[in-house]
Design a protein around this motif. Structure first.
Motif, PDB file in Angstrom:
ATOM      1  N   TYR A   5      11.950  -0.226  -1.915  1.00  0.00           N
ATOM      2  CA  TYR A   5      11.769  -1.119  -1.029  1.00  0.00           C
ATOM      3  C   TYR A   5      11.008  -2.243  -1.674  1.00  0.00           C
ATOM      4  N   ASP A   6      11.536  -3.163  -2.409  1.00  0.00           N
ATOM      5  CA  ASP A   6      10.754  -3.977  -3.487  1.00  0.00           C
ATOM      6  C   ASP A   6      11.935  -5.169  -3.154  1.00  0.00           C
ATOM      7  N   MET A   7      11.131  -6.007  -3.715  1.00  0.00           N
ATOM      8  CA  MET A   7      11.805  -7.451  -3.361  1.00  0.00           C
ATOM      9  C   MET A   7      13.735  -7.545  -3.504  1.00  0.00           C
ATOM     10  N   TYR A  10      14.410  -6.599  -0.653  1.00  0.00           N
ATOM     11  CA  TYR A  10      14.846  -7.396   0.933  1.00  0.00           C
ATOM     12  C   TYR A  10      15.577  -8.733   0.050  1.00  0.00           C
ATOM     13  N   LEU A  35       3.608  -8.765   6.414  1.00  0.00           N
ATOM     14  CA  LEU A  35       4.451  -8.903   4.655  1.00  0.00           C
ATOM     15  C   LEU A  35       6.053  -9.402   4.254  1.00  0.00           C
ATOM     16  N   LEU A  39       7.500 -11.413   1.082  1.00  0.00           N
ATOM     17  CA  LEU A  39       9.064 -11.928   0.822  1.00  0.00           C
ATOM     18  C   LEU A  39       9.201 -12.946   1.306  1.00  0.00           C
ATOM     19  N   SER A 167       6.664   1.013   0.332  1.00  0.00           N
ATOM     20  CA  SER A 167       6.332  -0.953   1.288  1.00  0.00           C
ATOM     21  C   SER A 167       5.342  -0.972  -0.235  1.00  0.00           C
ATOM     22  N   ASN A 170       5.962  -0.585  -3.756  1.00  0.00           N
ATOM     23  CA  ASN A 170       6.843  -1.827  -4.518  1.00  0.00           C
ATOM     24  C   ASN A 170       6.626  -3.686  -4.132  1.00  0.00           C
ATOM     25  N   ALA A 171       6.566  -3.216  -3.019  1.00  0.00           N
ATOM     26  CA  ALA A 171       6.303  -4.944  -2.260  1.00  0.00           C
ATOM     27  C   ALA A 171       5.881  -5.863  -2.866  1.00  0.00           C
TER      28      ALA A 171
END
Length: 269
Positions: A5-7, A10, A35, A39, A167, A170-171
């Motif tokens: 669940y990284d950029m 998303y 969050l 993003l 998330s 990794n986010a």
């Protein structure tokens, strides 16, 4: 789901929403909450020509790293603990208590009291305070609160804890984030073009600044820290900030005030 669940994930989701819409989107006003704030900054960095304006509500993205306490460090860094133990502990950690009373959403005094308890506690990933947990999602359904929804997701949604854990890992949540530095350059270029009356040469990002709405007593996104850090990174001309009473739940409990603030920014620029 076997994707981080990284950029990348998303961003793909945002682009799929635009591509699947019957409306022929070319540019739009982008609003990111929590969050979604971090993003949205990252998305704007790579697709500035699509973003007319950017508003961030209580945004993550440049939370100071010292808010990550030793418990969070152990849970969210790979290899310290076995994954099955991590998932068990995270599930217990993010599940709200069962004794939250509905209907007390958004009380500034309650949020302020919680802020004193939670800021800084080094482990703000798991809870936004009682005002957050008690926030009702709709005036027509006062018994349905944020905490009751999260409890249901933790108890019944098999992928919830996995998504949350991925998330956090990794986010774009914690500073430093190079996306904000890149955004600062874009905003500065936009302001120079507008000052030289070359408006059409850099589509999007009207006025060369973004809009940030914060909660006065937010225990997750600390107002004074975020104001200082965004002005340092983006410059005083790169950001317009509004502070409203309330905590991290402001877009839920003070939705009209937040919407009016955003609309006002659109009309000014």
């Amino acid at each position: 789901m076997d994707l981080d669940y990284d950029m990348r994930l998303y961003t793909t989701q945002i682009l799929l929403v635009l591509a699947s819409s019957k409306v022929p989107w070319t540019t739009f006003n982008l609003v990111g909450y929590s969050l979604g704030g971090g993003l949205s900054v990252a998305f704007t960095r790579y697709f500035p020509h699509m973003v007319d304006s950017l508003t961030l509500v209580a945004p993550g993205g440049i939370i100071r790293p010292y808010h990550v306490g030793w418990r969070s460090h152990m849970l969210y860094n790979w290899g310290i603990l076995p994954e099955f133990i991590v998932r068990m502990l995270v599930k217990r950690r993010v599940r709200p208590r069962d004794n939250h009373a509905p209907g007390s959403a958004g009380a500034p005094t309650l949020a302020a009291a919680e802020a004193k308890k939670h800021v800084p506690n080094g482990d703000g990933d798991s809870n936004g305070g009682d005002a957050w947990d008690n926030a009702g999602i709709s005036k027509y359904r006062p018994g349905v609160t944020v905490s009751s929804i999260i409890r249901w997701q933790v108890d019944h949604h098999e992928g919830f804890v996995t998504a949350f854990l991925s998330s956090i890992r990794n986010a774009p949540i914690y500073a430093p984030q190079e996306d904000w530095v890149a955004l600062a350059m874009l905003l500065g270029r936009r302001r120079r073009h507008e000052n030289n009356s070359i408006v059409g040469s850099t589509p999007g990002l009207r006025a060369g600044k973004i809009h940030i709405v914060l909660g006065e007593e937010d225990p997750v996104i600390v107002k004074d820290e975020l104001i200082e850090d965004t002005r340092r990174v983006l410059g005083p001309d790169g950001v317009e900030i509004m502070v409203l009473p309330g905590g991290h739940e402001i877009p839920i409990a003070a939705s009209f005030d937040v919407a009016n603030a955003i609309e006002g920014f659109w009309h000014r620029y």
